[in-house]
Write an enzyme that holds these catalytic residues in place. Structure first.
Site, PDB file in Angstrom:
ATOM      1  N   ASP A  11     -23.011 -41.117 -46.318  1.00  0.00           N
ATOM      2  CA  ASP A  11     -22.689 -42.411 -45.722  1.00  0.00           C
ATOM      3  C   ASP A  11     -21.888 -43.291 -46.669  1.00  0.00           C
ATOM      4  OD1 ASP A  11     -24.782 -43.065 -47.506  1.00  0.00           O
ATOM      5  OD2 ASP A  11     -26.202 -43.539 -45.921  1.00  0.00           O
ATOM      6  N   ARG A  12     -22.225 -43.295 -47.940  1.00  0.00           N
ATOM      7  CA  ARG A  12     -21.515 -44.173 -48.877  1.00  0.00           C
ATOM      8  C   ARG A  12     -20.052 -43.773 -49.041  1.00  0.00           C
ATOM      9  NH1 ARG A  12     -25.669 -41.562 -51.570  1.00  0.00           N
ATOM     10  NH2 ARG A  12     -25.212 -40.231 -53.364  1.00  0.00           N
ATOM     11  N   ASP A  25     -16.091 -35.017 -53.652  1.00  0.00           N
ATOM     12  CA  ASP A  25     -17.124 -35.616 -54.498  1.00  0.00           C
ATOM     13  C   ASP A  25     -17.407 -34.730 -55.713  1.00  0.00           C
ATOM     14  OD1 ASP A  25     -19.507 -36.903 -55.439  1.00  0.00           O
ATOM     15  OD2 ASP A  25     -19.953 -37.555 -53.401  1.00  0.00           O
ATOM     16  N   ASP A  85     -14.244 -39.154 -56.413  1.00  0.00           N
ATOM     17  CA  ASP A  85     -14.946 -40.394 -56.746  1.00  0.00           C
ATOM     18  C   ASP A  85     -15.400 -40.451 -58.196  1.00  0.00           C
ATOM     19  OD1 ASP A  85     -16.674 -38.271 -56.274  1.00  0.00           O
ATOM     20  OD2 ASP A  85     -18.219 -39.507 -55.346  1.00  0.00           O
ATOM     21  N   HIS A  86     -15.534 -39.301 -58.819  1.00  0.00           N
ATOM     22  CA  HIS A  86     -15.943 -39.207 -60.228  1.00  0.00           C
ATOM     23  C   HIS A  86     -15.868 -37.750 -60.643  1.00  0.00           C
ATOM     24  CE1 HIS A  86     -19.721 -37.512 -58.776  1.00  0.00           C
ATOM     25  NE2 HIS A  86     -19.884 -38.566 -58.000  1.00  0.00           N
ATOM     26  N   HIS A 131     -24.803 -30.842 -58.677  1.00  0.00           N
ATOM     27  CA  HIS A 131     -26.114 -31.309 -59.118  1.00  0.00           C
ATOM     28  C   HIS A 131     -27.150 -30.183 -59.109  1.00  0.00           C
ATOM     29  CE1 HIS A 131     -25.400 -35.544 -59.662  1.00  0.00           C
ATOM     30  NE2 HIS A 131     -24.913 -35.689 -58.438  1.00  0.00           N
ATOM     31  N   ASP A 139     -20.418 -32.106 -54.823  1.00  0.00           N
ATOM     32  CA  ASP A 139     -21.370 -32.902 -55.596  1.00  0.00           C
ATOM     33  C   ASP A 139     -22.779 -32.336 -55.473  1.00  0.00           C
ATOM     34  OD1 ASP A 139     -21.889 -35.499 -57.128  1.00  0.00           O
ATOM     35  OD2 ASP A 139     -23.274 -35.715 -55.438  1.00  0.00           O
ATOM     36  N   THR A 170     -20.973 -42.158 -57.108  1.00  0.00           N
ATOM     37  CA  THR A 170     -20.317 -41.927 -55.821  1.00  0.00           C
ATOM     38  C   THR A 170     -19.848 -43.215 -55.156  1.00  0.00           C
ATOM     39  OG1 THR A 170     -21.595 -39.915 -55.486  1.00  0.00           O
ATOM     40  CG2 THR A 170     -20.655 -40.933 -53.524  1.00  0.00           C
TER      41      THR A 170
END
Length: 550
Positions: free
Chosen positions: A172-173, A50, A344-345, A303, A299, A89
């Site tokens: 979870d996503r 991530d 994912d990004h 952040h 990720d 995400t």
């Protein structure tokens, strides 16, 4: 210091195969000597890191010495694209194993507004069932409800029910969007533990993992050692009310939040994944199996500290060791596996540090750009009371409370005001986004409308979309845990690496752009699984092996 994964594996792996010396000592990756088998691999390992941008990959690729170094011996695509505009995400993970862009997966953002939702909270989380009683988008029931298309694992099971599909992630996503609807095991970190859908039995490997992680969190974490290449980046930096930049992931006993934003989360995810592979004997059946692994800590670290600081450097070094230990463990079990790793990004460093690094044009978004400020001004001008604009990320929705006769005026005046703001690149209406088509040209050449179309669903997307200019960060004021972000349509958020590796693969690097939707058809070709109707195309990885495109 003993690698975290090896310590966790010693608790999670069964006694007859405790963590091998190879995983503990982290030897250099093996040279590819024997040619790759012409038979399909028995296990596909799909890893998503991530917020692992192509820029972050380029910055550290020469320092990797373990897991990433092994993957660099395979097929390397340094310019993979999450080609859509909503670089978040949930949309990003929905592309990786479906072969389809978010406009077809239905996962156009992490959250969106549904004013008809059967609850007071009208914001909807991408991986929830909003019809569940007593829920909201923060306290939700995890669900695959909004994913409209099958994943590669589902396609494998449809072709041969003997295939097993497992998904484990720090979010979870990530687990849900890569795993799909028909899945044998699905586990993800949520708040204080690894959980799954309500009512699913806990397999022994996951319970051993839960117990090991609980013991880990209950004890304090000493500062991690700093590799030499990270030392120049270990510089304290004052932002807002906090000092960051030189953190080493020391953690007080019981600090769940610090555990989540640290390399320890990834270590736990990979250890549980290894335990499930061992217990379920994945890669040892009559049909190919798949395990999706979502490494989410990068990720959280990005952040909280920004991807340009010492914390992210240390996170990259630890993740390199964790992946290396995991692959060495699979080697010790003699599993014929193929790995794909992507993200994912991407992500962008925090404004304040960028401003000190020869980037004075870096800005944080002004509060004037917010839907609240614009809505209040437009409401006052048009004589409409109450909140008239609702926002979720860049998507802006006109409130259902606005009289139908005034909706067009609200949209026109809001767009007029936003387009005049110096931090706004453009504002696109639903009609403009819907009219754009996805071209056959490389994704870096797409217009903003085309990028927006790739993550647009008329059933859930907003009435118009606000896109900020490059280097304008969508955080008004930095705070603890949130100093930097992603989500823009610009290439620093869209570009991610894509790496394929299998023992014996003839390595090569292709610098031209590809897309993450190319992963599913490429893996399908590896296991001789016919697929049709996907957005992606098969990437021919090795003309002499099984994964040749047809």
């Amino acid at each position: 210091m003993k690698p975290l994964l090896a310590a966790l594996l010693a608790s999670i792996a069964l006694p007859l195969t405790t963590a091998p010396a190879a995983a503990q000592e982290a030897p250099p990756p093996p040279a590819a000597i024997a040619p790759a088998p012409r038979t399909p691999p028995k296990l596909i390992v799909a890893i998503s890191v991530d917020q692992f941008s192509a820029d972050l990959f380029a910055q550290y690729r020469n320092h990797f010495s373990d897991g990433f170094a092994r993957l660099l011996q395979g097929a390397v695509f340094p310019a993979g694209y999450q080609s859509h505009a909503a670089t978040e995400t949930c949309p990003g993970h929905s592309t990786i194993l479906t072969g389809m862009r978010p406009n077809r997966t239905g996962i156009v953002a992490n959250t969106w507004i549904n004013q008809k939702a059967p609850r007071e909270d009208k914001q909807v989380y991408c991986a929830e069932d909003e019809s569940a009683p007593g829920t909201d988008h923060n306290k939700y029931k995890p669900s695959d409800l909004h994913l409209k298309v099958p994943t590669l694992g589902e396609m494998m099971k449809a072709a041969n029910p003997a295939s097993r599909v497992v998904s484990v992630a720090g979010k979870d996503r990530a687990a849900i969007m890569m795993g799909g609807h028909k899945i044998d095991e699905l586990w993800f970190w949520r708040d204080t533990d690894f959980v799954s859908y309500e009512g699913r039995p806990v397999p022994p490997a996951v319970q051993r993992g839960r117990d090991a992680v609980a013991r880990l969190i209950a004890a304090p974490q000493e500062p991690l050692p700093v590799p030499g290449f990270c030392r120049p980046l270990m510089q304290p930096f004052r932002v807002g009310t906090q000092t960051i930049g030189d953190g080493r992931f020391a953690r007080a006993a019981g600090d769940m939040r610090a555990f989540r934003a640290s390399p320890a989360l990834d270590g736990a995810v990979f250890a549980i994944a290894a335990g499930l592979i061992q217990d379920m004997k994945l890669g040892q059946g009559t049909a190919p199996d798949l395990i999706a692994i979502g490494a989410s800590a990068t990720d959280y670290v990005g952040h909280a500290y920004g991807p340009g600081g010492g914390e992210t450097c240390l996170q990259m070094a630890e993740l390199d060791r964790t992946i290396g230990g995991f692959l060495a463990t699979l080697d010790s079990w003699n599993i014929d596996y193929e790995v794909v790793l992507t993200a994912d990004h991407g992500g962008h460093d925090m404004t304040e540090r960028q401003q000190q690094r020869a980037m004075p044009m870096e800005q944080r978004v002004s509060v004037d750009v917010s839907s609240k400020a614009v809505g209040e001004a437009v409401g006052k001008q048009l004589g409409i009371p109450g909140p008239i604009l609702l926002a979720s990320e860049g998507d802006i929705y006109v409130s259902d409370s606005v009289p139908p006769a005034k909706r067009a005026a609200v949209i026109a005046e809001s767009i007029k005001r936003l387009r005049a703001m110096p931090q706004v690149a453009t504002v696109l209406t639903r009609d403009e986004i819907a009219a754009a088509t996805i071209p056959q040209t490389p994704p870096e050449t797409w217009t903003l409308a085309q990028r927006a179309h790739a993550s647009y669903d008329p059933a859930v997307s907003g009435d118009f979309l606000v896109l900020l200019k490059p280097r304008v960060t969508g955080i008004v004021a930095p705070g603890p845990g949130y100093v930097a972000t992603h989500g823009s349509p610009w290439d620093y958020d869209r570009r991610v690496p894509i790496l394929f590796w299998r023992k014996g693969m003839s390595g090569f690097e292709q610098s031209q752009s590809v897309e993450t939707v190319d992963i599913a058809p490429t893996l399908a070709a590896t296991i001789n699984l016919p697929v049709r109707g996907l957005d992606g195309r098969c990437l021919d990885l090795d003309s002499g092996a099984a994964n040749t495109c047809r």
